[in-house]
Design a protein around this motif. Structure first.
Motif, PDB file in Angstrom:
ATOM      1  N   VAL A  19     -23.818   8.152  50.322  1.00 51.84           N
ATOM      2  CA  VAL A  19     -23.306   7.168  49.608  1.00 51.84           C
ATOM      3  C   VAL A  19     -22.838   7.265  48.425  1.00 51.84           C
ATOM      4  CG1 VAL A  19     -24.121   4.890  48.727  1.00 51.84           C
ATOM      5  CG2 VAL A  19     -25.283   5.662  50.833  1.00 51.84           C
ATOM      6  N   THR A  20     -21.668   6.889  48.129  1.00 53.66           N
ATOM      7  CA  THR A  20     -21.003   7.042  47.076  1.00 53.66           C
ATOM      8  C   THR A  20     -20.583   5.803  46.281  1.00 53.66           C
ATOM      9  OG1 THR A  20     -18.714   7.099  47.715  1.00 53.66           O
ATOM     10  CG2 THR A  20     -19.569   9.166  47.586  1.00 53.66           C
ATOM     11  N   VAL A  21     -20.706   5.559  45.040  1.00 48.48           N
ATOM     12  CA  VAL A  21     -20.444   4.399  44.189  1.00 48.48           C
ATOM     13  C   VAL A  21     -19.649   4.634  43.170  1.00 48.48           C
ATOM     14  CG1 VAL A  21     -22.771   3.312  44.815  1.00 48.48           C
ATOM     15  CG2 VAL A  21     -22.573   4.703  42.811  1.00 48.48           C
ATOM     16  N   SER A  22     -18.839   3.711  42.715  1.00 51.10           N
ATOM     17  CA  SER A  22     -17.854   4.078  41.702  1.00 51.10           C
ATOM     18  C   SER A  22     -17.645   2.611  41.066  1.00 51.10           C
ATOM     19  CB  SER A  22     -16.413   4.506  42.116  1.00 51.10           C
ATOM     20  OG  SER A  22     -15.872   3.864  43.176  1.00 51.10           O
ATOM     21  N   PRO A  23     -17.156   2.612  39.772  1.00 47.35           N
ATOM     22  CA  PRO A  23     -16.789   1.481  39.006  1.00 47.35           C
ATOM     23  C   PRO A  23     -15.749   0.492  39.693  1.00 47.35           C
ATOM     24  CG  PRO A  23     -17.136   3.371  37.435  1.00 47.35           C
ATOM     25  CD  PRO A  23     -17.127   3.754  38.958  1.00 47.35           C
ATOM     26  N   SER A  24     -15.881  -0.624  39.656  1.00 49.44           N
ATOM     27  CA  SER A  24     -14.694  -1.729  40.097  1.00 49.44           C
ATOM     28  C   SER A  24     -15.120  -2.997  39.325  1.00 49.44           C
ATOM     29  CB  SER A  24     -14.722  -1.713  41.527  1.00 49.44           C
ATOM     30  OG  SER A  24     -13.874  -2.685  41.867  1.00 49.44           O
ATOM     31  N   GLU A  25     -14.172  -4.000  39.163  1.00 46.80           N
ATOM     32  CA  GLU A  25     -14.426  -5.284  38.605  1.00 46.80           C
ATOM     33  C   GLU A  25     -14.876  -6.207  39.789  1.00 46.80           C
ATOM     34  OE1 GLU A  25     -11.467  -6.713  36.428  1.00 46.80           O
ATOM     35  OE2 GLU A  25     -11.681  -4.859  34.931  1.00 46.80           O
ATOM     36  N   LYS A  26     -15.033  -5.859  41.034  1.00 45.93           N
ATOM     37  CA  LYS A  26     -15.481  -6.600  42.112  1.00 45.93           C
ATOM     38  C   LYS A  26     -16.386  -5.924  42.907  1.00 45.93           C
ATOM     39  CE  LYS A  26     -11.954  -6.400  45.209  1.00 45.93           C
ATOM     40  NZ  LYS A  26     -11.050  -7.135  46.311  1.00 45.93           N
ATOM     41  N   LEU A  27     -17.074  -6.530  43.661  1.00 42.45           N
ATOM     42  CA  LEU A  27     -17.978  -5.653  44.672  1.00 42.45           C
ATOM     43  C   LEU A  27     -17.113  -5.352  46.179  1.00 42.45           C
ATOM     44  CD1 LEU A  27     -20.884  -4.265  45.120  1.00 42.45           C
ATOM     45  CD2 LEU A  27     -21.534  -6.757  46.126  1.00 42.45           C
ATOM     46  N   THR A  28     -17.227  -4.042  46.284  1.00 43.58           N
ATOM     47  CA  THR A  28     -16.512  -3.913  47.694  1.00 43.58           C
ATOM     48  C   THR A  28     -17.469  -2.834  48.281  1.00 43.58           C
ATOM     49  OG1 THR A  28     -14.531  -4.095  46.515  1.00 43.58           O
ATOM     50  CG2 THR A  28     -14.502  -2.924  48.817  1.00 43.58           C
ATOM     51  N   VAL A  29     -17.934  -3.023  49.700  1.00 41.42           N
ATOM     52  CA  VAL A  29     -18.715  -2.419  50.633  1.00 41.42           C
ATOM     53  C   VAL A  29     -17.907  -1.631  51.621  1.00 41.42           C
ATOM     54  CG1 VAL A  29     -20.564  -2.221  51.952  1.00 41.42           C
ATOM     55  CG2 VAL A  29     -20.660  -3.303  49.980  1.00 41.42           C
ATOM     56  N   GLU A  30     -17.952  -0.489  51.800  1.00 48.74           N
ATOM     57  CA  GLU A  30     -17.245   0.180  52.949  1.00 48.74           C
ATOM     58  C   GLU A  30     -18.003   0.966  53.618  1.00 48.74           C
ATOM     59  OE1 GLU A  30     -13.652   2.679  51.405  1.00 48.74           O
ATOM     60  OE2 GLU A  30     -13.215   1.008  50.069  1.00 48.74           O
ATOM     61  N   ILE A  31     -18.224   1.087  54.860  1.00 50.41           N
ATOM     62  CA  ILE A  31     -18.933   1.455  55.871  1.00 50.41           C
ATOM     63  C   ILE A  31     -18.217   2.400  57.227  1.00 50.41           C
ATOM     64  CG2 ILE A  31     -20.824   1.377  57.389  1.00 50.41           C
ATOM     65  CD1 ILE A  31     -21.867  -1.219  55.916  1.00 50.41           C
ATOM     66  N   THR A  32     -18.442   3.580  57.169  1.00 53.37           N
ATOM     67  CA  THR A  32     -17.950   4.417  58.241  1.00 53.37           C
ATOM     68  C   THR A  32     -19.324   4.856  58.899  1.00 53.37           C
ATOM     69  OG1 THR A  32     -17.760   6.465  56.955  1.00 53.37           O
ATOM     70  CG2 THR A  32     -15.629   4.816  57.320  1.00 53.37           C
ATOM     71  N   SER A  33     -19.167   4.983  60.529  1.00 48.62           N
ATOM     72  CA  SER A  33     -20.183   5.371  61.250  1.00 48.62           C
ATOM     73  C   SER A  33     -19.738   5.641  62.569  1.00 48.62           C
ATOM     74  CB  SER A  33     -21.333   4.512  61.034  1.00 48.62           C
ATOM     75  OG  SER A  33     -22.277   4.821  62.031  1.00 48.62           O
ATOM     76  N   VAL A  35     -21.641   5.361  65.139  1.00 51.89           N
ATOM     77  CA  VAL A  35     -22.198   4.475  65.824  1.00 51.89           C
ATOM     78  C   VAL A  35     -21.961   2.923  65.354  1.00 51.89           C
ATOM     79  CG1 VAL A  35     -24.192   5.885  66.664  1.00 51.89           C
ATOM     80  CG2 VAL A  35     -24.375   4.707  64.642  1.00 51.89           C
ATOM     81  N   TYR A  36     -20.933   2.679  64.763  1.00 55.90           N
ATOM     82  CA  TYR A  36     -20.498   1.321  64.066  1.00 55.90           C
ATOM     83  C   TYR A  36     -20.457   0.323  65.195  1.00 55.90           C
ATOM     84  CZ  TYR A  36     -18.673  -2.063  60.709  1.00 55.90           C
ATOM     85  OH  TYR A  36     -18.734  -3.134  59.923  1.00 55.90           O
ATOM     86  N   ALA A  37     -19.881   0.750  66.314  1.00 60.45           N
ATOM     87  CA  ALA A  37     -19.739  -0.442  67.220  1.00 60.45           C
ATOM     88  C   ALA A  37     -20.970  -1.024  67.836  1.00 60.45           C
ATOM     89  CB  ALA A  37     -18.957   0.173  68.412  1.00 60.45           C
ATOM     90  N   GLN A  38     -22.028  -0.062  67.777  1.00 60.00           N
ATOM     91  CA  GLN A  38     -23.423  -0.459  67.992  1.00 60.00           C
ATOM     92  C   GLN A  38     -24.262  -1.028  67.106  1.00 60.00           C
ATOM     93  OE1 GLN A  38     -22.271   2.717  69.016  1.00 60.00           O
ATOM     94  NE2 GLN A  38     -22.610   3.170  71.161  1.00 60.00           N
ATOM     95  N   TYR A  39     -24.201  -0.590  65.953  1.00 61.29           N
ATOM     96  CA  TYR A  39     -24.975  -0.846  64.693  1.00 61.29           C
ATOM     97  C   TYR A  39     -24.572  -1.256  63.425  1.00 61.29           C
ATOM     98  CZ  TYR A  39     -28.283   1.850  68.117  1.00 61.29           C
ATOM     99  OH  TYR A  39     -28.993   2.113  69.201  1.00 61.29           O
ATOM    100  N   GLY A  40     -23.080  -1.533  63.751  1.00 58.72           N
ATOM    101  CA  GLY A  40     -22.355  -1.730  62.353  1.00 58.72           C
ATOM    102  C   GLY A  40     -23.075  -3.032  61.676  1.00 58.72           C
ATOM    103  N   GLU A  41     -23.304  -4.125  62.402  1.00 59.23           N
ATOM    104  CA  GLU A  41     -24.143  -5.248  61.634  1.00 59.23           C
ATOM    105  C   GLU A  41     -25.125  -5.097  61.142  1.00 59.23           C
ATOM    106  OE1 GLU A  41     -22.384  -8.176  60.936  1.00 59.23           O
ATOM    107  OE2 GLU A  41     -20.448  -7.249  61.975  1.00 59.23           O
ATOM    108  N   ALA A  42     -26.102  -4.159  61.609  1.00 61.11           N
ATOM    109  CA  ALA A  42     -27.272  -3.622  61.037  1.00 61.11           C
ATOM    110  C   ALA A  42     -27.320  -3.034  59.934  1.00 61.11           C
ATOM    111  CB  ALA A  42     -28.214  -3.196  62.231  1.00 61.11           C
ATOM    112  N   GLY A  67     -26.064   8.221  61.677  1.00 59.69           N
ATOM    113  CA  GLY A  67     -26.944   7.965  62.513  1.00 59.69           C
ATOM    114  C   GLY A  67     -28.439   7.739  61.963  1.00 59.69           C
ATOM    115  N   ALA A  68     -28.375   7.527  60.584  1.00 56.76           N
ATOM    116  CA  ALA A  68     -29.680   7.327  59.808  1.00 56.76           C
ATOM    117  C   ALA A  68     -30.108   6.025  60.010  1.00 56.76           C
ATOM    118  CB  ALA A  68     -29.071   7.363  58.232  1.00 56.76           C
TER     119      ALA A  68
END
Length: 89
Positions: A19-33, A35-42, A67-68
């Protein structure tokens, strides 16, 4: 809490998340995995709930899941946010 500096937590090893975090004026979340097709929403739910608990309102949060399980993802997000978080002067 907002992100005031770049920070990271975790590894790219199997069963972990980086997980990386960096400054920004709005909140943005990016997820890659792979197993995203199966567990992306979770994964999204765990990340968003953790950010909500930490009162994160600004910043770019990037999660590279390998796969965490949920508690690992939450711990990595919390650690990265606490390393990069604070209050802007």
């Amino acid at each position: 809490m907002i992100i005031v500096k770049n920070a990271a937590a975790g590894t790219l090893e199997s069963s972990d998340a980086y997980v990386t975090v960096s400054p920004s004026e709005k909140l943005t979340v990016e997820i890659t995995s792979p197993v995203y097709a199966q567990y992306g929403e979770a994964i999204k739910t765990v990340v968003n709930e953790t950010l909500k608990e930490l009162n994160v309102t600004e910043g770019v949060i990037k999660v590279s899941d390998k796969g965490a399980i949920d508690c690992v993802i939450a711990a990595r997000v919390e650690t990265a946010v606490k390393r990069g978080g604070g209050v802007r002067a």
